[in-house]
Design a protein around this motif. Structure first.
Motif, PDB file in Angstrom:
ATOM      1  N   LYS A  68       0.825  -1.204   0.000  1.00  0.00           N
ATOM      2  CA  LYS A  68       0.000   0.000   0.000  1.00  0.00           C
ATOM      3  C   LYS A  68       0.864   1.260   0.000  1.00  0.00           C
ATOM      4  O   LYS A  68       0.576   2.248  -0.685  1.00  0.00           O
ATOM      5  N   LEU A  69       1.943   1.233   0.750  1.00  0.00           N
ATOM      6  CA  LEU A  69       2.844   2.378   0.832  1.00  0.00           C
ATOM      7  C   LEU A  69       3.526   2.620  -0.508  1.00  0.00           C
ATOM      8  O   LEU A  69       3.751   3.770  -0.903  1.00  0.00           O
ATOM      9  N   ALA A  70       3.856   1.540  -1.228  1.00  0.00           N
ATOM     10  CA  ALA A  70       4.504   1.684  -2.533  1.00  0.00           C
ATOM     11  C   ALA A  70       3.599   2.427  -3.510  1.00  0.00           C
ATOM     12  O   ALA A  70       4.070   3.211  -4.339  1.00  0.00           O
ATOM     13  N   GLU A  71       2.286   2.205  -3.417  1.00  0.00           N
ATOM     14  CA  GLU A  71       1.351   2.934  -4.266  1.00  0.00           C
ATOM     15  C   GLU A  71       1.374   4.430  -3.938  1.00  0.00           C
ATOM     16  O   GLU A  71       1.320   5.278  -4.830  1.00  0.00           O
ATOM     17  N   LYS A  72       1.451   4.725  -2.664  1.00  0.00           N
ATOM     18  CA  LYS A  72       1.474   6.125  -2.228  1.00  0.00           C
ATOM     19  C   LYS A  72       2.747   6.832  -2.691  1.00  0.00           C
ATOM     20  O   LYS A  72       2.737   8.048  -2.951  1.00  0.00           O
ATOM     21  N   LEU A  73       3.846   6.078  -2.803  1.00  0.00           N
ATOM     22  CA  LEU A  73       5.149   6.665  -3.101  1.00  0.00           C
ATOM     23  C   LEU A  73       5.496   6.619  -4.584  1.00  0.00           C
ATOM     24  O   LEU A  73       6.658   6.785  -4.949  1.00  0.00           O
ATOM     25  N   ARG A  74       4.518   6.417  -5.445  1.00  0.00           N
ATOM     26  CA  ARG A  74       4.795   6.459  -6.878  1.00  0.00           C
ATOM     27  C   ARG A  74       5.278   7.852  -7.276  1.00  0.00           C
ATOM     28  O   ARG A  74       4.833   8.855  -6.717  1.00  0.00           O
TER      29      ARG A  74
END
Length: 471
Positions: A68-74
């Protein structure tokens, strides 16, 4: 000082609902927080915190949280639109919240370099037609008249300049308010609780609108036309002169902040303002005077005092009811739990990315990955030139302690303070910054999860060596 477990359970349930499933394999989830005051027994040259807890923001599954965090950090490119023929960076897109003595001045240095580089790219790459040049000149003149001679896309406001800050926040300086509200990028050294007073928001809101005549509408958001001296970062959208819309959505900016262990941060602040703020007294004596209601310590500059009492936690609370600075020292446990809960929630949800002063190398890498325009090297998507060398932007070390604090015995020479406090001073700092200690623990965990999400370390890797603490 620890957060109420019932409150934590409610947070966990809410995140489980968002995720939609919880892993049953996580049968031994450690406590989300621990009181490190009981574990700060030995003095170290640095004050790295070895965090053993596993707070995954409410997700019972660490892998799911990292996903989920990886999506936020795109990667996020600054958005632009064409306003009267001129590429214009849209308003309220990027915010750097600057805590004192956490490396915020270094982050501002990187940000200023990135904006200068973008401006140079614009000047090199754009060759507007004569008609476009005429339109740009006319709009610049209009905007300069509106904004008192200043065309603003970047603005900074710092609470340490208290008189100016309060006049701007409270509306006594309309020019300052106007400049901040018409900025695309803001360097902000103040609490989140004051942000909306400047026209920036900490939450997404939707309001009903009618027919707008000359506003620009981008991604469902109605934004007022403004002139900027910066470049188009992504290919600009076509110009819009009339929009009919039922709603206007206001979104928070993409935000970045850097945390530092409270012992190092407070000691660095003391060394930085030994004379002006703290009158060349030992820090333990300053704390003792602050604790004694009859000592006259209330006469100390308000900002100087706030720097010694849970400064980072205070900056991260967004509810205006916490504006009373005394709330952040010796509050009752229930109040402290509410304050800490709000600060941690904002750290994980309001901020796109956080960094650590103790690991500025990885912090700079993360910033460059998530915000490419702030990377060391950068070529925007709209730049079609080849073989061009643009300015490199790094994270400079700035705002070091003075070489002469004029606190020597003669009042003119230097009082040579050690780089790290002694045991008694360290204990005093910890006692007066218990909320910051717990917030920092959570920041260290979030930082590690960010590294995993961005591929800077494998999930099983240990933390890499930190760079030396900044002064």
């Amino acid at each position: 000082m620890m957060m109420n477990r019932c409150t934590l359970l409610l947070l966990t349930i809410s995140w489980m609902t968002l995720l939609g499933t919880a892993s049953s394999s996580s049968s031994s989830t450690p406590s989300l927080r621990r009181n490190v005051l009981e574990e700060e027994e030995e003095e170290t040259k640095g004050t790295e915190t070895e965090t053993e807890t596993t707070d995954t923001g409410g997700f019972m599954n660490e892998e799911a949280y990292i996903t989920k965090l990886a999506e936020k950090l795109r990667p996020y490119e600054l958005e632009t639109s064409i306003v009267h023929g001129q590429p214009t960076v849209q308003l309220h897109q990027f915010l750097h919240l600057h805590h004192m003595k956490t490396g915020g001045t270094s982050m501002d240095g990187l940000l200023n370099c990135a904006m200068r580089r973008l401006k140079n790219m614009q000047n090199t790459n754009q060759q507007p037609s004569q008609q476009q040049q005429k339109q740009q000149k006319q709009q610049q003149q209009q905007q300069q008249k509106k904004h008192h001679g200043n065309t603003v896309s970047y603005m900074n406001i710092h609470e340490c300049g208290l008189n100016r800050y309060l006049k701007c926040r409270d509306g006594e300086d309309p020019r300052c308010r106007d400049q901040i509200n018409n900025a695309a990028i803001l360097s902000y050294c103040a609490p989140l609780m004051d942000l909306e007073a400047f026209g920036w928001t900490t939450k997404t809101t939707t309001t009903t609108t009618g027919v707008s005549g000359e506003d620009d509408h981008v991604n469902g958001t109605t934004t007022t036309s403004t002139t900027t001296n910066d470049t188009a970062i992504v290919p600009p959208k076509e110009e819009t002169t009339a929009i009919i819309s039922d709603t206007t959505t206001t979104k928070p900016p993409h935000a970045v902040t850097v945390f530092r262990h409270p012992v190092d941060r407070v000691w660095s602040m003391f060394r930085f303002q030994t004379k002006r703020c703290y009158q060349c007294r030992n820090l333990t004596d300053v704390y003792a005077a602050m604790d004694d209601a009859n000592s006259g310590a209330h006469k100390m500059d308000e900002i100087c005092a706030q720097q010694l009492l849970n400064h980072q936690t205070r900056n991260l609370v967004s509810d205006i009811k916490w504006r009373n600075s005394t709330t952040f020292n010796n509050a009752d446990p229930a109040t402290e739990d509410m304050i800490l809960e709000e600060a941690i929630d904002n750290m994980k949800n309001f901020f796109t990315l956080i960094g650590l002063t103790e690991n500025m190398n990885d912090t700079a890498k993360m910033v460059g990955l998530v915000f490419p325009f702030m990377n060391e090297t950068y070529t925007p998507p709209s730049d079609t030139t080849t073989g061009k060398s643009h300015e490199k932007c790094g994270m400079p070390h700035r705002n070091a302690s003075p070489q002469n604090n004029r606190c020597g015995k003669d009042g003119r020479s230097h009082w040579d303070l050690p780089k790290h406090p002694d045991a008694a001073t360290r204990e005093a700092i910890l006692q007066h910054n218990a909320l910051d200690v717990q917030l920092y623990e959570q920041a260290v965990q979030q930082f590690q999860y960010q590294k995993m999400a961005l591929g800077l370390m494998d999930n099983n890797d240990k933390e890499e060596g930190d760079v030396p603490n900044q002064e």
